[in-house]
Design a protein around this motif. Structure first.
Motif, PDB file in Angstrom:
ATOM      1  N   SER A 267       0.834  -1.212   0.000  1.00  0.00           N
ATOM      2  CA  SER A 267       0.000   0.000   0.000  1.00  0.00           C
ATOM      3  C   SER A 267       0.867   1.259   0.000  1.00  0.00           C
ATOM      4  CB  SER A 267      -0.921  -0.001   1.210  1.00  0.00           C
ATOM      5  OG  SER A 267      -1.824  -1.072   1.152  1.00  0.00           O
ATOM      6  N   VAL A 268       1.963   1.185   0.706  1.00  0.00           N
ATOM      7  CA  VAL A 268       2.883   2.331   0.734  1.00  0.00           C
ATOM      8  C   VAL A 268       3.388   2.617  -0.678  1.00  0.00           C
ATOM      9  CG1 VAL A 268       5.111   3.149   1.584  1.00  0.00           C
ATOM     10  CG2 VAL A 268       3.571   1.915   3.131  1.00  0.00           C
ATOM     11  N   LYS A 269       3.808   1.577  -1.345  1.00  0.00           N
ATOM     12  CA  LYS A 269       4.314   1.735  -2.704  1.00  0.00           C
ATOM     13  C   LYS A 269       3.236   2.261  -3.647  1.00  0.00           C
ATOM     14  CE  LYS A 269       6.972   0.978  -6.358  1.00  0.00           C
ATOM     15  NZ  LYS A 269       8.116   1.814  -6.731  1.00  0.00           N
ATOM     16  N   ALA A 270       2.045   1.740  -3.519  1.00  0.00           N
ATOM     17  CA  ALA A 270       0.943   2.146  -4.400  1.00  0.00           C
ATOM     18  C   ALA A 270       0.569   3.608  -4.231  1.00  0.00           C
ATOM     19  CB  ALA A 270      -0.264   1.258  -4.148  1.00  0.00           C
ATOM     20  N   SER A 271       0.822   4.175  -3.046  1.00  0.00           N
ATOM     21  CA  SER A 271       0.462   5.581  -2.789  1.00  0.00           C
ATOM     22  C   SER A 271       1.431   6.558  -3.454  1.00  0.00           C
ATOM     23  CB  SER A 271       0.405   5.840  -1.280  1.00  0.00           C
ATOM     24  OG  SER A 271       1.719   5.866  -0.736  1.00  0.00           O
ATOM     25  N   GLY A 272       2.555   6.051  -3.930  1.00  0.00           N
ATOM     26  CA  GLY A 272       3.522   6.933  -4.580  1.00  0.00           C
ATOM     27  C   GLY A 272       4.866   7.034  -3.892  1.00  0.00           C
ATOM     28  N   VAL A 273       5.044   6.314  -2.779  1.00  0.00           N
ATOM     29  CA  VAL A 273       6.339   6.325  -2.073  1.00  0.00           C
ATOM     30  C   VAL A 273       7.299   5.406  -2.826  1.00  0.00           C
ATOM     31  CG1 VAL A 273       7.530   5.789   0.082  1.00  0.00           C
ATOM     32  CG2 VAL A 273       5.240   6.844   0.137  1.00  0.00           C
ATOM     33  N   GLU A 274       8.549   5.882  -3.018  1.00  0.00           N
ATOM     34  CA  GLU A 274       9.526   5.115  -3.784  1.00  0.00           C
ATOM     35  C   GLU A 274      10.737   4.660  -2.975  1.00  0.00           C
ATOM     36  OE1 GLU A 274      10.086   6.946  -7.917  1.00  0.00           O
ATOM     37  OE2 GLU A 274       9.160   8.604  -6.788  1.00  0.00           O
ATOM     38  N   VAL A 275      11.017   5.352  -1.861  1.00  0.00           N
ATOM     39  CA  VAL A 275      12.223   5.067  -1.075  1.00  0.00           C
ATOM     40  C   VAL A 275      11.826   4.819   0.377  1.00  0.00           C
ATOM     41  CG1 VAL A 275      14.467   5.941  -0.301  1.00  0.00           C
ATOM     42  CG2 VAL A 275      13.633   6.515  -2.596  1.00  0.00           C
ATOM     43  N   ALA A 276      12.454   3.810   0.993  1.00  0.00           N
ATOM     44  CA  ALA A 276      12.235   3.524   2.413  1.00  0.00           C
ATOM     45  C   ALA A 276      13.599   3.477   3.103  1.00  0.00           C
ATOM     46  CB  ALA A 276      11.497   2.201   2.588  1.00  0.00           C
ATOM     47  N   ILE A 277      13.757   4.297   4.158  1.00  0.00           N
ATOM     48  CA  ILE A 277      14.980   4.279   4.970  1.00  0.00           C
ATOM     49  C   ILE A 277      14.611   3.603   6.292  1.00  0.00           C
ATOM     50  CG2 ILE A 277      16.846   5.645   5.944  1.00  0.00           C
ATOM     51  CD1 ILE A 277      16.634   5.780   2.903  1.00  0.00           C
ATOM     52  N   LEU A 278      15.247   2.479   6.576  1.00  0.00           N
ATOM     53  CA  LEU A 278      14.852   1.617   7.693  1.00  0.00           C
ATOM     54  C   LEU A 278      15.862   1.712   8.827  1.00  0.00           C
ATOM     55  CD1 LEU A 278      14.113  -1.530   5.483  1.00  0.00           C
ATOM     56  CD2 LEU A 278      12.551   0.387   6.018  1.00  0.00           C
ATOM     57  N   ALA A 307       8.124  -5.224  -2.092  1.00  0.00           N
ATOM     58  CA  ALA A 307       7.110  -4.333  -2.669  1.00  0.00           C
ATOM     59  C   ALA A 307       7.706  -3.436  -3.753  1.00  0.00           C
ATOM     60  CB  ALA A 307       6.478  -3.495  -1.575  1.00  0.00           C
ATOM     61  N   GLY A 308       9.003  -3.492  -3.948  1.00  0.00           N
ATOM     62  CA  GLY A 308       9.635  -2.716  -5.019  1.00  0.00           C
ATOM     63  C   GLY A 308      10.186  -1.376  -4.592  1.00  0.00           C
ATOM     64  N   LEU A 309      10.359  -1.122  -3.279  1.00  0.00           N
ATOM     65  CA  LEU A 309      10.916   0.152  -2.832  1.00  0.00           C
ATOM     66  C   LEU A 309      12.442   0.082  -2.821  1.00  0.00           C
ATOM     67  CD1 LEU A 309       7.935   0.009  -1.362  1.00  0.00           C
ATOM     68  CD2 LEU A 309       8.815   2.036  -0.184  1.00  0.00           C
ATOM     69  N   ASP A 310      13.051   1.226  -3.064  1.00  0.00           N
ATOM     70  CA  ASP A 310      14.497   1.363  -2.950  1.00  0.00           C
ATOM     71  C   ASP A 310      14.802   1.577  -1.468  1.00  0.00           C
ATOM     72  OD1 ASP A 310      17.088   1.488  -3.818  1.00  0.00           O
ATOM     73  OD2 ASP A 310      16.904   3.435  -4.813  1.00  0.00           O
ATOM     74  N   VAL A 311      15.769   0.826  -0.919  1.00  0.00           N
ATOM     75  CA  VAL A 311      15.948   0.787   0.539  1.00  0.00           C
ATOM     76  C   VAL A 311      17.322   1.301   0.951  1.00  0.00           C
ATOM     77  CG1 VAL A 311      16.061  -0.732   2.548  1.00  0.00           C
ATOM     78  CG2 VAL A 311      14.307  -1.088   0.798  1.00  0.00           C
ATOM     79  N   GLY A 312      17.331   2.051   2.076  1.00  0.00           N
ATOM     80  CA  GLY A 312      18.551   2.445   2.779  1.00  0.00           C
ATOM     81  C   GLY A 312      18.396   2.130   4.248  1.00  0.00           C
ATOM     82  N   VAL A 313      19.493   2.285   5.022  1.00  0.00           N
ATOM     83  CA  VAL A 313      19.505   1.873   6.429  1.00  0.00           C
ATOM     84  C   VAL A 313      20.093   2.998   7.278  1.00  0.00           C
ATOM     85  CG1 VAL A 313      20.496   0.228   8.063  1.00  0.00           C
ATOM     86  CG2 VAL A 313      19.710  -0.559   5.820  1.00  0.00           C
ATOM     87  N   TYR A 314      19.531   3.197   8.492  1.00  0.00           N
ATOM     88  CA  TYR A 314      20.149   4.164   9.412  1.00  0.00           C
ATOM     89  C   TYR A 314      20.304   3.554  10.796  1.00  0.00           C
ATOM     90  CZ  TYR A 314      15.741   5.579  11.826  1.00  0.00           C
ATOM     91  OH  TYR A 314      14.593   5.609  12.587  1.00  0.00           O
ATOM     92  N   PHE A 315      21.249   4.146  11.568  1.00  0.00           N
ATOM     93  CA  PHE A 315      21.495   3.721  12.942  1.00  0.00           C
ATOM     94  C   PHE A 315      21.457   4.968  13.820  1.00  0.00           C
ATOM     95  CE2 PHE A 315      23.947   2.652  16.689  1.00  0.00           C
ATOM     96  CZ  PHE A 315      23.612   1.336  16.939  1.00  0.00           C
ATOM     97  N   PHE A 316      20.645   4.889  14.908  1.00  0.00           N
ATOM     98  CA  PHE A 316      20.541   5.995  15.854  1.00  0.00           C
ATOM     99  C   PHE A 316      21.734   5.926  16.808  1.00  0.00           C
ATOM    100  CE2 PHE A 316      19.229   7.891  19.867  1.00  0.00           C
ATOM    101  CZ  PHE A 316      18.744   9.122  19.444  1.00  0.00           C
TER     102      PHE A 316
END
Length: 447
Positions: A267-278, A307-316
């Motif tokens: 659903s996130v992808k379908a709404s128009g979001v393309e990138v996810a930073i996890l 789901a086809g999103l481009d992914v990156g990673v972060y650390f707090f």
């Protein structure tokens, strides 16, 4: 009749004449008068004894006045003339030193004589009104030169005396001062130019002059976006994005953690979001600073990629030195080993509200070293490192002369006033996206 006067009386008369002449002189006789070593004729040509002194230093007076004017001496004078209280007339035809010359050698001005306005007698001076206009024009030119010099001095002073990084300064400390009585519009011009310079050379917090500001690091790539005009939500679109000449140049992104729990990535992808930073993990507060893995990291990584999103990673991060920064990076590297992704591995450095935030009060040098340890370790492993912070943290808490070579992800919830190039802009923390429960951070991703 003079010839029948006894010699001793002649001598007394001559001495008397000499004394009367000397009374008109302001300088001592030994300085102004010449010793009577020469013979001088008196009256009908009678000889004057050689020991009689001449009066008044006539030769010096003539040379001082600057004109070869004959001057009476005591030996030439009639007794009646030497007793005239008005004295000889002022030597004329000289400049403003005439009064001084006359007074120095015993001369007195006639009563009622006034000093002439010599300026009006000088050829080529023109009418007083024209001269006044020329003087005002000259003064205006001098004032403008002083304005330019003042601005240059301010710039040089700031460049020489200010720290580039980590140094907060009240604007009053370097507010321009106007050392001359300039018109109000000139003062406003100086202030406007100064503020324009500040906004180019510094990052300001607050409204001038009641603000603090930080020097822009010259070695870091500068911002090439117009945040006010290049970022908007186009017709038919749901989310903010970046557009150059009408063409979309950015991508819509979200960043999430275990706080969002289960996410419907399709659903996130379908709404128009393309990138996810996890979020991969975090270091805890307090003295111990234990590191933990984000409970939903693996699930989010797998499902977002599926789901086809481009992914990156972060650390707090809560690292307080280089070694802890390296430690955090190694933990992330171990977590992402099973996955392949194209976006950076990011260190999230920020001030926390908790009293036991262990990285809040460390020095700029220590915090910079912690971030450097993280980024160098990520880079050495073949990934792209990135730094996340807000504007204030970037310019006040980090030494960008050391960290400026890495990519930046900026958090700013209003139009950014940020001088450096960014690859991501987190513009909201209360976004709403189908498939995500509750608020979510919203981003324009520029890489």
């Amino acid at each position: 009749m003079y010839d029948i006067i006894p010699k001793y009386m002649k001598k007394e008369m001559n001495q008397k004449l000499n004394n009367e002449a000397m009374e008109h002189a302001d300088t001592p006789a030994e300085e102004s008068g010449a010793k009577a070593g020469n013979r001088t004729e008196v009256a009908d040509g009678a000889d004057v004894p050689e020991d009689a002194e001449q009066g008044a230093g006539e030769e010096n007076a003539v040379h001082k006045a600057g004109k070869e004017t004959p001057v009476q001496t005591a030996g030439d004078a009639d007794p009646e003339d030497t007793e005239d209280p008005a004295g000889p007339e002022e030597i004329s035809g000289t400049d403003g030193d005439a009064d001084t010359a006359g007074a120095a050698y015993g001369e007195k001005k006639p009563a009622g004589t006034k000093k002439s306005a010599l300026k009006e007698d000088v050829p080529g001076t023109g009418e007083p009104e024209k001269s006044g206009r020329k003087s005002k024009l000259g003064l205006l030119i001098v004032c403008m030169i002083l304005v330019v010099a003042l601005i240059a001095m301010v710039i040089l002073y700031i460049s020489d005396k200010m720290e580039y990084r980590g140094m907060e300064v009240r604007a009053e400390a370097l507010r321009p001062t106007i050392e001359f009585d300039a018109p109000e519009d000139v003062q406003e011009l100086i202030t406007d130019n100064y503020v324009q310079y500040l906004n180019k050379a510094y990052v300001l917090f607050g409204t001038y002059p009641d603000c603090s500001y930080f020097k822009v690091e010259p070695g870091v790539a500068r911002d090439d976006y117009d945040f006010e005009n290049d970022f908007y939500t186009a017709d038919g679109e749901t989310y903010l994005n970046c557009y150059k000449e009408g063409q979309k140049t950015g991508r819509v992104g979200v960043d999430v953690s275990e706080y969002q729990e289960d996410i419907d990535w399709a659903s996130v992808k379908a709404s128009g979001v393309e990138v996810a930073i996890l979020r991969a993990g975090f270091r805890g507060y307090g003295e111990e600073g234990n590191m933990k893995k984000d409970a939903w990291f693996d699930t989010n990584m797998q499902n977002a990629q599926a789901a086809g999103l481009d992914v990156g990673v972060y650390f707090f991060s809560q690292a307080v030195n280089y070694e802890e920064g390296v430690e955090e990076a190694k933990m992330v590297l171990s977590m992402v080993e099973p996955y392949t992704f194209s976006q950076p591995i990011i260190i999230d450095t920020e001030q926390v509200g908790a009293e036991d935030g262990r990285a809040n009060l460390i020095s700029v040098e220590d915090r910079t070293e912690a971030v450097r340890g993280f980024c160098e370790t990520i880079e050495a492993a073949g990934y792209t490192p990135m730094i996340y912070a807000n504007t204030y943290w970037f310019v006040s808490a980090l030494d960008l002369s050391v960290l400026g070579k890495y990519e930046f992800w900026l958090a700013a919830y209003s139009i950014p006033q940020f001088p450096y190039h960014v690859e991501g802009w987190q513009y909201a923390s209360d976004g709403s996206v189908p498939g995500i429960n509750g608020d979510v951070d919203m981003n324009v991703w520029l890489r």
